[in-house]
Design an enzyme around this catalytic site. Structure first.
Site, PDB file in Angstrom:
ATOM      1  CB  THR A  40      -0.875  -0.014   1.289  1.00  0.00           C
ATOM      2  OG1 THR A  40       0.330   0.357   2.360  1.00  0.00           O
ATOM      3  CG2 THR A  40      -1.840  -0.814   1.427  1.00  0.00           C
ATOM      4  CG  ASP A  41       5.166   1.090   0.643  1.00  0.00           C
ATOM      5  OD1 ASP A  41       4.414   0.421  -0.420  1.00  0.00           O
ATOM      6  OD2 ASP A  41       6.269   0.787   0.755  1.00  0.00           O
ATOM      7  CB  SER A  62      15.381 -12.266   9.280  1.00  0.00           C
ATOM      8  OG  SER A  62      16.048 -12.741   8.937  1.00  0.00           O
ATOM      9  N   GLY A  63      13.201  -9.984   6.904  1.00  0.00           N
ATOM     10  CA  GLY A  63      12.441  -9.119   6.743  1.00  0.00           C
ATOM     11  C   GLY A  63      11.978  -8.173   7.804  1.00  0.00           C
ATOM     12  CG  LEU A  64      12.577  -9.306  11.479  1.00  0.00           C
ATOM     13  CD1 LEU A  64      13.103 -10.232  13.016  1.00  0.00           C
ATOM     14  CD2 LEU A  64      10.655  -8.958  11.843  1.00  0.00           C
ATOM     15  CB  SER A  65      13.620  -3.217   8.447  1.00  0.00           C
ATOM     16  OG  SER A  65      14.109  -2.785   7.409  1.00  0.00           O
ATOM     17  CB  SER A 111      18.945  -1.578   5.586  1.00  0.00           C
ATOM     18  OG  SER A 111      17.158  -2.034   5.350  1.00  0.00           O
ATOM     19  CG  ASP A 121      11.101  -1.155   6.187  1.00  0.00           C
ATOM     20  OD1 ASP A 121      10.071  -1.116   5.802  1.00  0.00           O
ATOM     21  OD2 ASP A 121      11.881  -1.410   5.287  1.00  0.00           O
ATOM     22  CE1 TYR A 170       7.874  -4.210  -5.061  1.00  0.00           C
ATOM     23  CE2 TYR A 170       9.329  -3.007  -6.210  1.00  0.00           C
ATOM     24  CZ  TYR A 170       8.829  -2.203  -5.546  1.00  0.00           C
ATOM     25  OH  TYR A 170       8.584  -1.403  -4.107  1.00  0.00           O
TER      26      TYR A 170
HETATM   27  P1  ADP Z   1      16.618  -6.325   6.434  1.00  0.00           P
HETATM   28  O1  ADP Z   1      16.708  -5.130   6.364  1.00  0.00           O
HETATM   29  O2  ADP Z   1      15.893  -6.995   5.625  1.00  0.00           O
HETATM   30  O3  ADP Z   1      17.600  -6.932   7.374  1.00  0.00           O
HETATM   31  P2  ADP Z   1      18.727  -5.848   3.895  1.00  0.00           P
HETATM   32  O4  ADP Z   1      19.496  -6.785   2.817  1.00  0.00           O
HETATM   33  O5  ADP Z   1      17.398  -4.376   2.917  1.00  0.00           O
HETATM   34  O6  ADP Z   1      17.280  -6.819   4.486  1.00  0.00           O
HETATM   35  O7  ADP Z   1      19.593  -5.139   4.603  1.00  0.00           O
HETATM   36  C1  ADP Z   1      20.920  -6.257   5.114  1.00  0.00           C
HETATM   37  C2  ADP Z   1      22.299  -5.101   5.421  1.00  0.00           C
HETATM   38  O8  ADP Z   1      22.516  -4.400   6.173  1.00  0.00           O
HETATM   39  C3  ADP Z   1      22.962  -6.821   5.418  1.00  0.00           C
HETATM   40  O9  ADP Z   1      23.869  -6.807   4.072  1.00  0.00           O
HETATM   41  C4  ADP Z   1      24.102  -5.301   5.594  1.00  0.00           C
HETATM   42  O10 ADP Z   1      24.844  -4.759   4.804  1.00  0.00           O
HETATM   43  C5  ADP Z   1      23.417  -4.523   6.982  1.00  0.00           C
HETATM   44  N1  ADP Z   1      23.836  -4.183   7.908  1.00  0.00           N
HETATM   45  C6  ADP Z   1      22.864  -4.773   8.833  1.00  0.00           C
HETATM   46  N2  ADP Z   1      22.567  -4.641  10.256  1.00  0.00           N
HETATM   47  C7  ADP Z   1      24.002  -5.532   9.680  1.00  0.00           C
HETATM   48  C8  ADP Z   1      24.990  -5.667  11.402  1.00  0.00           C
HETATM   49  N3  ADP Z   1      24.358  -5.953  12.356  1.00  0.00           N
HETATM   50  N4  ADP Z   1      26.064  -5.868  10.097  1.00  0.00           N
HETATM   51  C9  ADP Z   1      26.394  -5.726   9.501  1.00  0.00           C
HETATM   52  N5  ADP Z   1      25.397  -5.238   7.862  1.00  0.00           N
HETATM   53  C10 ADP Z   1      23.982  -5.460   8.521  1.00  0.00           C
HETATM   54 MG    MG Z   2      16.107  -3.351   4.659  1.00  0.00          MG
END
Ligand code: ADP
Ligand code: MG
Length: 388
Positions: A38-39, A125-128, A130, A174, A223
């Site tokens: 929806t976003d 894992s879908g929990l963001s 990032s 997120d 997508y």
């Molecule tokens: P999600 O946000 O769903 O977990 P993403 O692929 O968007 O997956 O983000 C994961 C990326 O964020 C990792 O590949 C890494 O580059 C970075 N990242 C996030 N947390 C960490 C962490 N604790 N250590 C190193 N990199 C991290």
């Molecule tokens: Mg992410």
């Protein structure tokens, strides 16, 4: 707050840099609870900040070099304070660099930093994880440089970092969820006005997030097709309705039902999902205000059914989990969470049923697919904040 995680981060900081940190911030990951795709249709989402997050710790750098350490790997990336380019060799550090550059464009930041982050959000894992990294580092910089940035601006700085430094064209859900989360409450976001409010989840409920560990091919193509059909459908409704339509957000379920027969099949199906999800988010937050948990859970099941029939963004593994959940008495609602085509399912449960529901999903799942799904208990938790 996760005190043990903070302490470990602080110890690691001292070991690496040989001094104490002077600034620290915490930011959680998030889970999408209702409101799927929806976003970008300027609609509504219910999400939650989760009980797993990241600590970002920092101190001023003694020179012009900015240093970023990933605490679990004890790996360092560095850059000159005036170098604003993304670093292709250290993708993980780009999230922090992007946020730093974004902040520096709007605030007076004269000196470099030494930063370390340490997280318990599982990656990918879908929990963001990032967004947690972006918001955690953003707030840490706010503390270190003594600058104030409104929450929404911080969310947008995080999103811009993700776009321009990590190459991921995400929405801003997120980052908003991480910043606006509250204990035992959901975050309701309006992606047109960017207004955010909290909705109490009531009765101390929690979620199981079940990561299928499944990735299906053709995700990018699928997508793009979904986005294109949503735009096509919005253009169709703009032509037939007598009020302005700039996005599917402007279309009601009644209007959809009236005009769907004259629409192209896939534009009709994709828009049914988005219009239905917007309606379900509105209904869902009203049901939660009345503490109607069963009604809310049913909307989660309905959301998944719409993913199967209309948006076609589910997969065998997700359907298996949601199908099981429909049979398990303690599973109050379940649906896919996030983009779909793999990823995670989210199941609404009472804390007392976490063990039994978790086992009733993980056992049969492994038997069916020959690999486990990770099941994690997620409680809606406090949002991001400065620690020191
Ligand atoms: P999600 O946000 O769903 O977990 P993403 O692929 O968007 O997956 O983000 C994961 C990326 O964020 C990792 O590949 C890494 O580059 C970075 N990242 C996030 N947390 C960490 C962490 N604790 N250590 C190193 N990199 C991290
Ligand atoms: Mg992410």
């Amino acid at each position: 707050m996760n005190d043990a995680l903070y302490k470990e981060a602080a110890d690691k900081f001292k070991t690496w840099y040989g001094c104490e940190h002077t600034a620290a911030a915490y930011a959680p990951g998030r889970v999408e609870v209702l409101g799927n795709h929806t976003d970008y249709n300027e609609g509504f989402v219910l999400s939650a900040a989760i009980n797993m997050g990241i600590f970002c710790l920092a101190a001023p750098s003694p020179d012009n070099t900015c240093r970023i350490v990933a605490g679990d790997l004890m790996k360092e990336a560095s850059f000159d304070i005036d170098d604003a380019s993304p670093d292709p060799d250290n993708m993980w550090a780009n999230y922090v660099k992007g946020v730093f550059v974004g902040l520096r464009e709007r605030c007076n930041i004269p000196t470099a930093f030494n930063l370390l982050f340490f997280s318990n959000v599982p990656l990918g894992s879908g929990l963001s994880s990032s967004a947690a990294l972006e918001i955690g580092s953003g707030l840490c910089f706010c503390s270190l440089y003594d600058v104030e940035v409104p929450k929404l601006d911080m969310a947008l700085i995080g999103q811009a970092a993700e776009h321009n430094y990590a190459g991921v064209m995400c929405g801003v859900m997120d980052q908003i969820s991480s910043l606006y989360g509250k204990a035992n409450q959901l975050v309701k976001s309006d992606f047109r006005s960017l207004e955010v409010e909290n909705t109490p989840l009531g009765e101390d409920l929690c979620f199981l997030v079940c990561n299928t560990n499944a990735k299906h091919a053709l995700v990018d193509g699928a997508y793009n097709e979904r986005r294109q059909k949503c735009e096509e459908a919005a253009a169709f409704f703009a032509g037939v309705l007598d009020h302005p339509v700039t996005a599917l957000r402007d279309v009601s379920m009644e209007e959809w039902t009236q005009h769907a027969p004259s629409m192209e099949t896939y534009a009709a199906k994709r828009s049914a999902h988005v219009v239905g999800e917007n309606t379900r988010v509105q209904q869902g937050s009203e049901l939660l205000q009345k503490n109607d948990v069963a009604g809310f859970g049913q909307l989660m099941f309905d959301s998944h059914q719409s993913s199967i029939e209309n948006f076609e963004n589910s997969c065998e593994e997700l359907d298996f989990i949601v199908g099981l959940a429909r049979q398990i008495p303690g599973a109050l609602g379940a649906r896919l969470s996030g983009g779909g085509f793999g990823g995670s399912a989210v199941v609404l449960v009472h804390p007392r049923d976490v063990e039994t529901v978790g086992q009733a999903i993980s056992g049969p799942y492994e038997k069916q697919f020959g690999h486990p799904c990770d099941v994690r208990m997620i409680t809606p938790s406090e949002g991001a904040h400065i620690v020191v």
